[in-house]
Write a protein that holds these residues in place. Structure first.
Motif, short mmCIF file in Angstrom:
data_model
loop_
_atom_site.label_atom_id
_atom_site.label_comp_id
_atom_site.label_asym_id
_atom_site.label_seq_id
_atom_site.Cartn_x
_atom_site.Cartn_y
_atom_site.Cartn_z
N LEU A 224 0.83 -1.20 0.00
CA LEU A 224 0.00 0.00 0.00
C LEU A 224 0.87 1.26 0.00
N ALA A 225 1.91 1.26 0.85
CA ALA A 225 2.79 2.43 0.91
C ALA A 225 3.53 2.64 -0.40
N ASN A 226 3.89 1.56 -1.08
CA ASN A 226 4.58 1.70 -2.35
C ASN A 226 3.65 2.23 -3.44
N HIS A 227 2.36 1.92 -3.34
CA HIS A 227 1.41 2.51 -4.28
C HIS A 227 1.40 4.03 -4.11
N GLN A 228 1.42 4.50 -2.87
CA GLN A 228 1.54 5.93 -2.60
C GLN A 228 2.84 6.47 -3.18
N ASN A 229 3.91 5.72 -3.01
CA ASN A 229 5.22 6.13 -3.49
C ASN A 229 5.23 6.28 -5.02
#
Length: 438
Positions: A224-229
């Motif tokens: 999920l955090a990498n999608h934001q990234n």
């Protein structure tokens, strides 16, 4: 709010099974090192859970986060040669210390083209995300003491201190041979990785994940955090690009973010054409990674048909209106955005008290509106059409430079003098090869 369902494009195969329970069991299997490694008969087929490892009990806690759908983050999983994938997974099973998240990257996994004066196979680069750094190094020192420099003899407490408290929070062991494969693996704390993906405090780890990597062990939080990234990388690239640009220019701008300010690019220790070579040889992987995200942005329009495996690149056009650009600026990662605000406070000569009043004191409703559309300050930045790209590039450089310098200085300590000299020699060789290929 980040969409829980990515847009499907042709050619994207889901690396997870169709049921949420089997996906959870699969992730649990990867974390449980007491069970045997999964069979990998097909690169795109889900790994069945062994009968000896039953599915976990459902979490009935109402405070528990909603699980991600099986298709979420499918674009982050890159297909690679089946034999290489099996070899990489076998390497992970040589570590008894628990690895929560792992990915492989670099020229040893994905072609970066260019000429080479050496016929040796490139070193495989790995990053391991672990829950407890000191505990992990304690277990790994007991199993693989030869992987460490003299710091290893000082114990896991010193090793984890050097890892977590200096540079970008990564401890590298280079030129390690496992099962006949030469590799460099870096250890980082799971919280450090998560924090950098969300805030861009150093852009050291998040920058690596903005390019195609091979995820070997997945984690829902990191996914999920990498999608934001990835969204943040795309938005930052839009601030650096003109109104109309090609698909290749977009990916080149994104790939260049993490190399802007990297001291290796100016010290004859890295291929000067590295960014161009990465994009030129991995165009299909970049398209797989970013196509679903491009489709999510209302301010970015694709001119002409765009298929997942099209041989010809397409052209894109972005909305340059101040309101749209202000929205992009407001949605940049928090740490990075604050640095950008500070630069514009100085550029616009805004007094400190006035600037503080602009940034704080908003009601929740006002904050939500600013978050959605951008406020007066963001719109003022967006109207600096000629200068915003230069300022953003300067912030990227300042963000990347110091952690990269410290990580470089940590090299002789973590790798030892001999392996550091070998690493430097190989990097200089790449610079020479890249210079000849100009």
């Amino acid at each position: 709010m980040i969409s829980r369902q990515l847009v499907r494009i042709p050619g994207l195969q889901l690396p997870f099974s169709s049921s949420s329970s089997s996906s959870s069991a699969q992730l649990l299997q990867y974390r449980n090192l007491s069970s045997p490694p999964p069979k990998d008969n097909n690169n795109d087929q889900p790994t069945p859970t062994p009968p000896s490892n039953p599915a976990p009990e459902p979490d009935l806690d109402p405070r528990a986060p909603t699980p991600l759908s099986d298709s979420f983050g499918a674009n982050q999983h890159m297909p690679i040669d089946e034999a290489l994938q099996q070899r990489l997974r076998t390497i992970l099973w040589q570590f008894r210390a628990p690895i929560r998240y792992a990915f492989a990257y670099g020229s040893g996994v994905f072609s970066q083209g260019g000429s080479s004066s050496s016929k040796k196979k490139p070193m495989i680069d790995l990053i391991f995300g672990v829950t407890y750094s000191q505990h992990w190094h304690s277990l790994n020192l007991a199993q693989h003491p030869e992987h460490y420099s003299f710091l290893g003899r000082m114990g896991s407490r010193v090793v984890s201190h050097v890892q977590d408290d200096f540079g970008a929070g990564v401890y590298f062991n280079p030129y390690i041979e496992i099962n006949g494969t030469i590799l460099k693996y870096g250890i980082t704390n799971h919280k450090t990785l998560l924090h950098d993906l969300q805030t861009w405090e150093t852009l050291y780890l998040s920058g690596r994940l903005q390019k195609p990597v091979k995820i070997l062990r997945d984690d829902p939080e990191i996914r999920l955090a990498n999608h934001q990234n990835l969204l943040s990388a795309l938005r930052t690239a839009l601030l650096l690009l003109p109104e109309t640009f090609s698909e290749r220019e977009l990916y080149t701008t994104i790939a260049g973010i993490s190399y802007t300010g990297d001291p290796r690019m100016s010290l004859w220790s890295e291929n000067p054409n590295k960014v161009r070579d990465i994009v030129g040889n991995q165009l299909s992987q970049f398209r797989r990674l970013y196509a679903p995200i491009v489709a999510q942005l209302p301010n970015l329009h694709i001119r002409g048909p765009w298929a997942a495996h099209a041989e010809e690149e397409v052209w894109m056009q972005q909305d340059m209106s101040p309101q749209r650009r202000a929205n992009i600026i407001r949605r940049l990662p928090p740490s990075f955005r604050q640095k950008l605000y500070f630069q514009y406070q100085r550029k616009f000569a805004i007094p400190a008290l006035e600037f503080e009043e602009m940034m704080v004191g908003k009601t929740p409703d006002e904050e939500r509106l600013v978050r959605k559309e951008g406020g007066e300050f963001e719109r003022r930045i967006a109207m600096d059409v000629q200068g915003v790209g230069q300022v953003v590039r300067g912030v990227v450089k300042a963000t990347v430079a110091w952690p990269s310098i410290v990580q470089t200085l940590k090299g002789p300590l973590t790798a030892g003098a001999g392996r550091s000299l070998r690493y430097l020699r190989d990097k200089v060789g790449k610079w020479v090869d890249g210079s000849r290929g100009k």
